[in-house]
Scaffold this motif. Structure first.
Motif: not given
Length: 431
Positions: A7-16, A66-70
């Motif tokens: 969700k954090l990656l999706k919410t900040n998608h444009l920013y990233l 996997g779980p460590q990717a973020f």
């Protein structure tokens, strides 16, 4: 990767999409997190045509690793070779509100949707008066820039500064910089309801950048046309230019072809400003580099871009001995005196006749790109090389708006090159 991190990656998608130093992130992930990025992944990412496509591909890949990717991604952002901790702060909700942005929920939502403004000119030629800027929305919200200029190494400085092909850049400070920034306009003008939202972000970014590049910066904010002309004339006459190595002028406002607006809605002629610093009118700066950066619209045309077919590289269109085949002797067209307008670089955010885009929370495309490139690459690249990168970054942006007249708008910055030598800033060198 758990749902929270996704969700954090999706919410900040444009920013990233607009901020990642993607090449460096890929390198760090590949070296330090082989379970996240493997050889075939790197090959796929590097095969993408643009930086935006590479960023998008990485963001699509991470949730599947996997779980460590973020955490690996955050560690890569904070790595000394990437230095984008501010993106981690953004992801984790630790980022501060950008200057010019509102904490009001409704206004913040508008910013996320990309509500912005651009100035629109009248007809080409000598403008008869102001025309009303239109409201345009952008989808490229970048967030605030943490301006940290990477220093030049002593070895690089000594290798390049000793060469006659380079301008001398050894004084501390390097020289003077004058920054003009108009963001609000008088109630008596047609521009009264068209503030340049995001202009204060541009001002902060550009003044911080040139201070950290070694310049003494003087600001002229929200001035009338006469105050701008008088202020820049006074700046051009400053005795400090005699001992300086370089001079910078930045002007940001609404604009029309070859002019920018004063706070009072009157116009300032750009060529006249440039001529204040030529070899005739500003003798202390003869032989020294003079850099001009303008952030304003130069017309009302919206460049919608065009598809570019792949064309095989056929090499140079001119024969290798082109100059050797010339017949006869060269003769001067005039007296052998030095030209009036030498040692200048004049940079515009868009091509003549076209609009220039700006985001209300994050500033203009052009000043954002200029700040990011200069702070990271001035340590070992020439100004011309950096401006080539700026041009590319600006051209990669695309405007998104409910108004079909501006939806899909593109922008291509350009430079007029009159420099006679290579120009390096050598940031951090005090000799």
């Amino acid at each position: 990767m758990n749902n929270k991190d996704r969700k954090l990656l999706k919410t900040n998608h444009l920013y990233l999409l607009n901020n990642l130093e993607i090449e460096r992130v890929i390198e760090v992930l590949y070296e330090d997190a082989r379970d996240i990025l493997q050889d075939e992944d790197v090959a796929v990412l590097k095969s993408k045509a643009t930086l935006r496509e590479k960023r998008k591909a990485l963001l699509e890949l991470l949730p599947r690793r996997g779980p460590q990717a973020f955490q690996a991604f955050c560690d890569a952002l904070e790595h000394e070779n990437v230095k984008q901790k501010y993106i981690v702060d953004q992801l984790l909700g630790r980022a501060t509100t950008p200057e010019g942005a509102s904490s009001n929920v409704q206004e913040t939502r508008q910013i996320e949707e990309g509500i912005s403004q651009i100035a629109i000119s009248g007809a080409s030629g000598e403008p008869s008066g102001p025309s009303t800027p239109a409201t345009v929305s952008l989808d490229d919200t970048d967030g605030p820039i943490q301006v940290n200029v990477e220093p030049c190494t002593e070895k690089f400085f000594h290798n390049m500064n000793s060469q006659e092909i380079c301008y001398t850049m050894v004084k501390q400070p390097r020289g003077l910089a004058c920054v003009v920034s108009n963001t609000v306009f008088d109630a008596s003008t047609e521009l009264k309801d068209k503030p340049r939202n995001g202009g204060k972000v541009d001002l902060k970014n550009i003044t911080t950048l040139f201070k950290k590049l070694g310049f003494v910066v003087r600001e002229l904010c929200d001035k009338t046309a006469k105050e701008i002309k008088d202020g820049i004339q006074s700046f051009a006459n400053d005795e400090a230019h005699k001992t300086a190595n370089c001079c910078v002028v930045v002007m940001m406002s609404h604009g029309v072809p070859e002019h920018i607006y004063g706070r009072d809605g009157q116009l300032v002629n750009i060529p006249n400003i440039i001529n204040m610093f030529n070899n005739t009118n500003c003798t202390p700066l003869r032989g020294k580099p003079k850099l001009f950066f303008f952030q304003a619209c130069r017309g009302e045309t919206v460049d919608k871009g065009t598809a570019v077919p792949a064309v095989p590289d056929s090499g140079s269109l001119l024969p290798s001995n082109f100059l050797e085949n010339a017949i006869g002797q060269d003769e001067p067209d005039g007296a052998p005196d030095q030209p009036s307008n030498t040692d200048m670089l004049i940079c515009y955010p868009t091509q003549l006749g076209n609009v220039s885009f700006r985001n209300p929370a994050c500033g203009s495309w052009f000043i954002q790109a200029l700040t990011k490139v200069f702070m990271n690459r001035a340590k070992d690249q020439t100004v011309l090389s950096m401006m080539t990168t700026v041009n590319r970054l600006v051209s990669e942006n695309t405007a998104s708006t409910s108004d079909p007249a501006y939806r899909g708008g593109k922008q291509s910055s350009e430079c007029i090159h009159r420099l006679g030598k290579e120009l390096y800033f050598f940031p951090g060198i005090t000799k």
